[in-house]
Write a protein that holds these residues in place. Sequence first.
Motif, PDB file in Angstrom:
ATOM      1  N   SER A  87       0.818  -1.209   0.000  1.00 44.54           N
ATOM      2  CA  SER A  87       0.000   0.000   0.000  1.00 44.54           C
ATOM      3  C   SER A  87       0.855   1.264   0.000  1.00 44.54           C
ATOM      4  N   HIS A  88       1.833   1.310   0.901  1.00 41.62           N
ATOM      5  CA  HIS A  88       2.709   2.478   1.015  1.00 41.62           C
ATOM      6  C   HIS A  88       3.978   2.077   1.749  1.00 41.62           C
ATOM      7  N   LEU A  89       4.934   2.992   1.778  1.00 44.46           N
ATOM      8  CA  LEU A  89       6.235   2.755   2.406  1.00 44.46           C
ATOM      9  C   LEU A  89       6.476   3.775   3.507  1.00 44.46           C
ATOM     10  N   LYS A  90       7.271   3.388   4.487  1.00 43.99           N
ATOM     11  CA  LYS A  90       7.776   4.323   5.488  1.00 43.99           C
ATOM     12  C   LYS A  90       9.235   3.995   5.726  1.00 43.99           C
ATOM     13  N   CYS A  91       9.978   5.004   6.179  1.00 47.21           N
ATOM     14  CA  CYS A  91      11.390   4.810   6.462  1.00 47.21           C
ATOM     15  C   CYS A  91      11.780   5.572   7.717  1.00 47.21           C
ATOM     16  N   SER A  92      12.594   4.945   8.544  1.00 47.53           N
ATOM     17  CA  SER A  92      13.145   5.614   9.723  1.00 47.53           C
ATOM     18  C   SER A  92      14.009   6.785   9.287  1.00 47.53           C
ATOM     19  N   THR A  93      14.156   7.735  10.192  1.00 41.25           N
ATOM     20  CA  THR A  93      14.983   8.910   9.934  1.00 41.25           C
ATOM     21  C   THR A  93      16.123   8.948  10.948  1.00 41.25           C
ATOM     22  N   ASN A  94      16.779  10.075  11.063  1.00 41.28           N
ATOM     23  CA  ASN A  94      17.833  10.251  12.067  1.00 41.28           C
ATOM     24  C   ASN A  94      17.290  10.748  13.404  1.00 41.28           C
ATOM     25  N   PHE A  95      15.983  10.743  13.564  1.00 41.46           N
ATOM     26  CA  PHE A  95      15.350  11.063  14.842  1.00 41.46           C
ATOM     27  C   PHE A  95      15.799  10.018  15.868  1.00 41.46           C
TER      28      PHE A  95
END
Length: 184
Positions: A66-74
């Motif tokens: 359906s969609h993608l997510k990605c971790s950040t430098n948070f």
Amino acid sequence: MAERLKPTEVFDVDSIRYSNIDIQSKYEDGIENGGKWLMFIDKSKLDEVWANCCQIYDEEKLIGVSHLKCSTNFKNPRTNSHQSGAIRFYCGPASEEKKIIEIGRNILKFIPYHCITGYMIYKSNEQTKKGTRKTGQKINHLYKLQVPKREKRLSSEEVNKLMGNFSELKTCNISIKNDSSQAK
């Protein structure tokens, strides 16, 4: 087309999302009771792998995603490591094991992946609500697919510790005599 955010250049939120309304609408059934396949990527390669995942998603090769997510430098307190980030491929419903496994295999067909554990894991949204290994969850996945293993990358702290231990070793001179008179 607008330039995509690079996950390693984002510090104020824990993840970034990528979706295409036309693709997302094809797979929105089951997402509410779904989950995500997870790839843990070293931060030095995260931006490149994320861009590749988004491109493959836009090419509609990630069937069922359906969609993608990605971790950040948070600095996320729910994670054990800040050396890697997670790319998440959302799909569902989580209860349909055969379908979820097929989606996972298709992801691996287009995106090469190897990790320390030797598995790509699928985590349901329900499991996510319960927490992570760091917050005390023992079983943190619903399904898994075997992938090639990679050796653990040492953190800079681990390298410094090893180097410190190495420098503390005492050296001694050992002389080896080659006494040819004893050889007959």
